[in-house]
Design a protein around this motif. Structure first.
Motif, PDB file in Angstrom:
ATOM      1  N   UNK A  32       0.779  -1.387   0.039  1.00 54.99           N
ATOM      2  CA  UNK A  32       0.036   0.096  -0.024  1.00 54.99           C
ATOM      3  C   UNK A  32       0.929   1.079  -0.038  1.00 54.99           C
ATOM      4  N   UNK A  33       1.872   1.350   0.772  1.00 51.20           N
ATOM      5  CA  UNK A  33       2.708   2.367   0.769  1.00 51.20           C
ATOM      6  C   UNK A  33       3.614   2.516  -0.499  1.00 51.20           C
ATOM      7  N   UNK A  34       3.945   1.292  -1.147  1.00 54.05           N
ATOM      8  CA  UNK A  34       4.967   1.519  -2.206  1.00 54.05           C
ATOM      9  C   UNK A  34       3.925   1.891  -3.398  1.00 54.05           C
ATOM     10  N   UNK A  35       2.597   1.595  -3.431  1.00 53.27           N
ATOM     11  CA  UNK A  35       1.681   1.810  -4.536  1.00 53.27           C
ATOM     12  C   UNK A  35       1.411   3.499  -4.303  1.00 53.27           C
ATOM     13  N   UNK A  36       1.553   4.047  -3.126  1.00 57.41           N
ATOM     14  CA  UNK A  36       1.246   5.369  -3.102  1.00 57.41           C
ATOM     15  C   UNK A  36       2.612   6.343  -3.555  1.00 57.41           C
ATOM     16  N   UNK A  37       3.701   5.745  -3.198  1.00 54.47           N
ATOM     17  CA  UNK A  37       5.129   6.256  -3.484  1.00 54.47           C
ATOM     18  C   UNK A  37       5.122   6.103  -5.101  1.00 54.47           C
ATOM     19  N   UNK A  38       4.799   5.043  -5.785  1.00 59.23           N
ATOM     20  CA  UNK A  38       5.148   5.215  -6.978  1.00 59.23           C
ATOM     21  C   UNK A  38       4.111   5.830  -7.775  1.00 59.23           C
ATOM     22  N   UNK A  39       3.244   6.370  -7.465  1.00 61.40           N
ATOM     23  CA  UNK A  39       2.321   7.554  -7.774  1.00 61.40           C
ATOM     24  C   UNK A  39       2.956   8.746  -7.716  1.00 61.40           C
ATOM     25  N   UNK A  40       3.720   9.086  -6.789  1.00 61.61           N
ATOM     26  CA  UNK A  40       4.621  10.374  -6.365  1.00 61.61           C
ATOM     27  C   UNK A  40       5.766  10.281  -7.488  1.00 61.61           C
ATOM     28  N   UNK A  41       6.269   9.120  -7.538  1.00 65.71           N
ATOM     29  CA  UNK A  41       7.449   8.957  -8.516  1.00 65.71           C
ATOM     30  C   UNK A  41       7.456   8.131  -9.523  1.00 65.71           C
ATOM     31  N   UNK A  42       6.515   8.146 -10.678  1.00 65.19           N
ATOM     32  CA  UNK A  42       6.192   6.938 -11.125  1.00 65.19           C
ATOM     33  C   UNK A  42       7.697   6.517 -12.220  1.00 65.19           C
ATOM     34  N   UNK A  43       8.570   7.299 -12.249  1.00 65.57           N
ATOM     35  CA  UNK A  43       9.871   6.743 -12.936  1.00 65.57           C
ATOM     36  C   UNK A  43      10.704   5.937 -12.269  1.00 65.57           C
ATOM     37  N   UNK A  44      10.453   6.024 -10.866  1.00 70.87           N
ATOM     38  CA  UNK A  44      11.304   5.070 -10.065  1.00 70.87           C
ATOM     39  C   UNK A  44      11.251   3.743 -10.358  1.00 70.87           C
ATOM     40  N   UNK A  45      12.229   3.196 -10.959  1.00 72.52           N
ATOM     41  CA  UNK A  45      11.853   1.604 -11.076  1.00 72.52           C
ATOM     42  C   UNK A  45      12.062   0.854  -9.721  1.00 72.52           C
TER      43      UNK A  45
END
Length: 133
Positions: A32-45
């Motif tokens: 759940x946390x990683x889902x939010x973070x990937x929204x904030x930084x979608x280019x971060x693989x």
């Protein structure tokens, strides 16, 4: 590039918390946390891979596969990012019982020059041999 006013340092701090939750076996919370973070930084693989890894550990291989398929086009065709994502993708395919696709992914991984998860490939090959689906 991070969005919504978050700095790279803030994203990193929150990702450390998610990683800690993953290590504690709280996979759904970490995802759940990683889902939010990937929204904030979608280019971060890294965040893409960590999200998929947490989903796999939470027993959600279909969701993990979708996330990996979304992230792979952004990774270089070869190299460590692509290899890490493909390693997770092979595991998700196996969890879904999609043996032939997993075999193809493992074949790509065997020929990848820079796979930081190279030690996992023999484990995937063992799972493929044991697969009865």
């Amino acid at each position: 590039m991070p969005l919504l006013g978050w700095t790279t340092e803030q994203i990193y701090a929150v990702s450390r918390r998610a990683h800690s939750l993953h290590e504690q076996g709280r996979f759904a919370d970490a995802a759940q946390i990683f889902a939010g973070l990937r929204t904030l930084d979608p280019g971060n693989l890294y965040l893409q891979e960590a999200f998929a890894s947490s989903l796999l550990a939470a027993g959600k291989p279909a969701e993990a596969l979708a996330a990996l398929d979304e992230a792979l086009p952004r990774a270089a065709r070869s190299g460590p990012d692509s290899a890490r994502l493909r390693t997770r993708r092979a595991a998700a395919l196996l969890d879904l019982g999609r043996r032939e696709e997993a075999l193809a992914e493992v074949a790509r991984l065997r020929s990848a020059p820079a796979n930081p998860l190279a030690a996992v490939v023999p484990q995937l090959e063992l799972r493929l041999r044991a697969f009865r689906g």
